[in-house]
Design a protein around this motif. Structure first.
Motif, PDB file in Angstrom:
ATOM      1  N   VAL A 102       0.790  -1.241   0.000  1.00  0.00           N
ATOM      2  CA  VAL A 102       0.000   0.000   0.000  1.00  0.00           C
ATOM      3  C   VAL A 102       0.824   1.294   0.000  1.00  0.00           C
ATOM      4  O   VAL A 102       0.248   2.365  -0.183  1.00  0.00           O
ATOM      5  N   GLU A 181      -9.160  -0.459  21.393  1.00  0.00           N
ATOM      6  CA  GLU A 181      -9.680  -0.227  20.038  1.00  0.00           C
ATOM      7  C   GLU A 181     -11.207  -0.164  20.073  1.00  0.00           C
ATOM      8  O   GLU A 181     -11.858  -1.007  20.681  1.00  0.00           O
ATOM      9  N   VAL A 224     -12.584   4.730  23.614  1.00  0.00           N
ATOM     10  CA  VAL A 224     -12.157   5.600  24.720  1.00  0.00           C
ATOM     11  C   VAL A 224     -12.805   6.964  24.502  1.00  0.00           C
ATOM     12  O   VAL A 224     -12.860   7.475  23.389  1.00  0.00           O
ATOM     13  N   ASP A 444      -2.665   9.899  11.671  1.00  0.00           N
ATOM     14  CA  ASP A 444      -3.629  10.817  11.050  1.00  0.00           C
ATOM     15  C   ASP A 444      -4.267  11.779  12.053  1.00  0.00           C
ATOM     16  O   ASP A 444      -4.706  12.858  11.664  1.00  0.00           O
TER      17      ASP A 444
END
Ligand code: FAD
Ligand code: SF4
Length: 497
Positions: A102, A181, A224, A444
């Protein structure tokens, strides 16, 4: 007389082009979700590595955001030492099978490759992919050693490439690492965004298994900010890394965007990739049946949405983009594959409204046709409307893939964490520490939508600074900590006899 101890003569492959990689033919692959490029055989990998000039000044390495020693691994691969080559890559890159697939190599390492002067650059990405897969298929143990436990605990929030890299580096240093997660599978965009035909999930699952073997704990289904506040997590752990990505979709803000049949790329890809909508009714999170689809945008997310749509067997998939082909941000390979698969590219078209079928669902999308004007602040020629030139595409589905921002949920109870007006977290670029001591961030959530390898690089930089913070109390390297006015030149030896 021959010298029996002399090194074997180096075999050079003087081909100006990369050793080709076999692919599923377009006419077959649009009916399945299996991977498109099929990878190198060992012979092909050796031949491609033999094209490398082993340049002493290593220009390609400067183009790699994590500094993989590219000629060193190619030298090992050209002699068939795949395990050695893989170990060399793994010194710097923890996910080679993924990055080989990728990474935008054409803008990074391969852009600086000296072979480009006379032909195609070295196939760095293809070799990385081959070597990453070699470990997975040959049971080569490349799980790094883990140092003795330090007794310090770390929470990683988000299991994308930034969080996974940070977790790996900190576990290797002996810290007790827990990853939280929000979704039910780890991997971030690698799992829920990038489709199976570009990144088979088995590759990712094996890499994550390696992390578990190193002692990293995973807590899934744990958003979270909702399941537990960031403040509470910060209080439970000695340091925290936030790698929650940029998963909040942007919209066009045009009439009709709330009609039935309009998806954000994020929702569309999550339904298909993570929930397996393409296996409906075997899997029970469907996307509605689609005959005519418009995908708006031209980045990797748009290409993935268009190519995923194509595999749902519609009549037509239109790609709509307001600039020209030159400005399309997607990887060249994805654009090429999308064209091969029959995606209908409509460049220099900008959507103006989505039209209702009278029952609250999409009937069509109207676009303003554009032409290129003078360059704008980004240096790219600005698209300007052609007066009166409108075009209507009859569609029942519109997928908006124009970029993503950050989700404010996590930071709601921590106003003291400095953010940019765009909502990304501000960090010290060297240590990745936020305005809250002991809380680090990368990927990001800091840069806005970027690339896998940049997110991994950020996870690695943060891990280095977090280790320093956990062991010395300061994230900043000692030499760069400004000395107090009255500090002695040498630290006092308080432990001496
Ligand atoms: P992410 O990968 O976004 O992972 C963040 C994780 O945090 C997610 O799993 C999310 O569920 C979790 N999370 C969010 N909030 C919370 C919370 N409050 N609590 C707990 N967990 C939370 N880049 C490339 O280099 N090449 C490509 O070909 C490419 N293709 C792409 C295709 C698509 C469809 C998309 C969307 C992006 C693509 N990118 C590509 C970009 C790349 O995937 C991202 O830059 C990269 O994944 C960012 O990594 P990250 O770790 O910062 O965040
Ligand atoms: Fe090999 Fe190209 Fe790097 Fe030179 S620049 S070492 S040829 S990959």
């Amino acid at each position: 007389m021959t010298d029996e101890t002399a090194k074997p003569k180096r075999v050079l492959n003087r081909s100006a082009v990369k050793v080709p990689m076999r692919e599923q033919p377009p006419g077959e692959r649009i009916y399945n979700f299996e991977e498109v490029p099929l990878g190198y055989t060992p012979d092909e990998a050796v031949q491609e590595a033999q094209r490398c000039l082993l340049c002493r000044d290593k220009p390609c390495v400067a183009g790699c955001p994590v500094g993989v020693d590219i000629p060193a691994f190619q030298q090992l691969a050209m002699n068939g030492d795949f395990e050695g080559a893989l170990r060399k890559i793994k010194e710097m890159n923890f996910l080679p099978a993924i990055c080989g697939r990728v990474c935008p190599q054409e803008d990074q390492c391969e852009a600086l490759c000296r072979l480009s002067r006379k032909g195609e650059p070295g196939g760095v990405g293809r070799l990385e992919r081959f070597l990453g897969d070699y470990a997975l298929t040959h049971d080569v143990n490349v799980t790094p050693d883990v140092a003795a436990p330090t007794g310090r605990s770390v929470a990683i929030i988000g299991s994308g490439p930034a969080g996974l890299t940070c977790a790996s580096d900190l576990a290797q240093r002996g810290h007790d690492v827990t990853v939280f997660e929000a979704l039910h599978r780890p991997g971030g965009v690698l799992f829920y965004g990038i489709p199976e035909f570009r990144l088979p999930k088995v590759t990712l699952v094996r890499e994550i298994d390696g992390l578990k073997k190193m002692g990293v704990k995973f807590v899934m289904n744990y958003p979270v900010g909702k399941a537990e506040s960031l403040t509470a997590i910060r209080a439970r752990f000695d340091a925290v890394f936030v790698g929650t990505g940029a998963g909040l979709p942007w919209f066009l803000n045009i009439p009709g965007e709330n009609l039935n049949g309009v998806y954000s790329a994020n929702e569309f890809l999550t339904r298909v990739n993570l929930m397996g909508a393409y296996k409906f009714p075997e899997n029970d999170t469907p996307v509605k049946p689609m005959r005519r689809i418009a995908v708006v945008g031209a980045g990797n997310t748009a290409m993935d949405s268009a190519r995923t749509s194509k595999r749902l067997r519609p009549e037509v998939v239109h790609l709509i983009y307001r600039r020209s082909r030159l400005e399309m941000p997607a990887r060249q390979e994805e654009i090429h594959h999308a064209e091969q698969e029959g995606i209908d590219f409509n460049l220099l078209h900008s959507p103006t409204r989505i039209i209702d079928n009278g029952k609250g669902a999409v009937a069509a999308i109207e676009c303003q046709q554009m032409e290129l004007g003078e360059p704008d602040a980004s240096g790219r020629r600005r698209p300007v409307p052609i007066a009166g030139a409108l075009k209507v595409f009859e569609v029942d589905t519109v997928v908006i893939a124009i970029g993503q921002g950050t989700n404010p949920l996590l930071l709601a109870d921590c106003p003291e964490i400095e953010r940019t007006p765009r909502g990304t977290i501000v960090v010290d670029p060297q240590t990745m520490q936020t305005s809250l001591p002991g809380l680090f961030a990368g990927g990001d959530i800091v840069t806005g939508g970027a690339t896998v390898i940049l997110a991994m690089g950020a996870g690695r930089s943060a891990a280095t600074a977090m280790h320093r913070y956990l062991t010395t109390g300061s994230a900043t390297p000692r030499a760069e900590t400004a000395p107090a006015d009255d500090a002695p030149d040498e630290p006092a030896d308080t432990d001496g006899p």
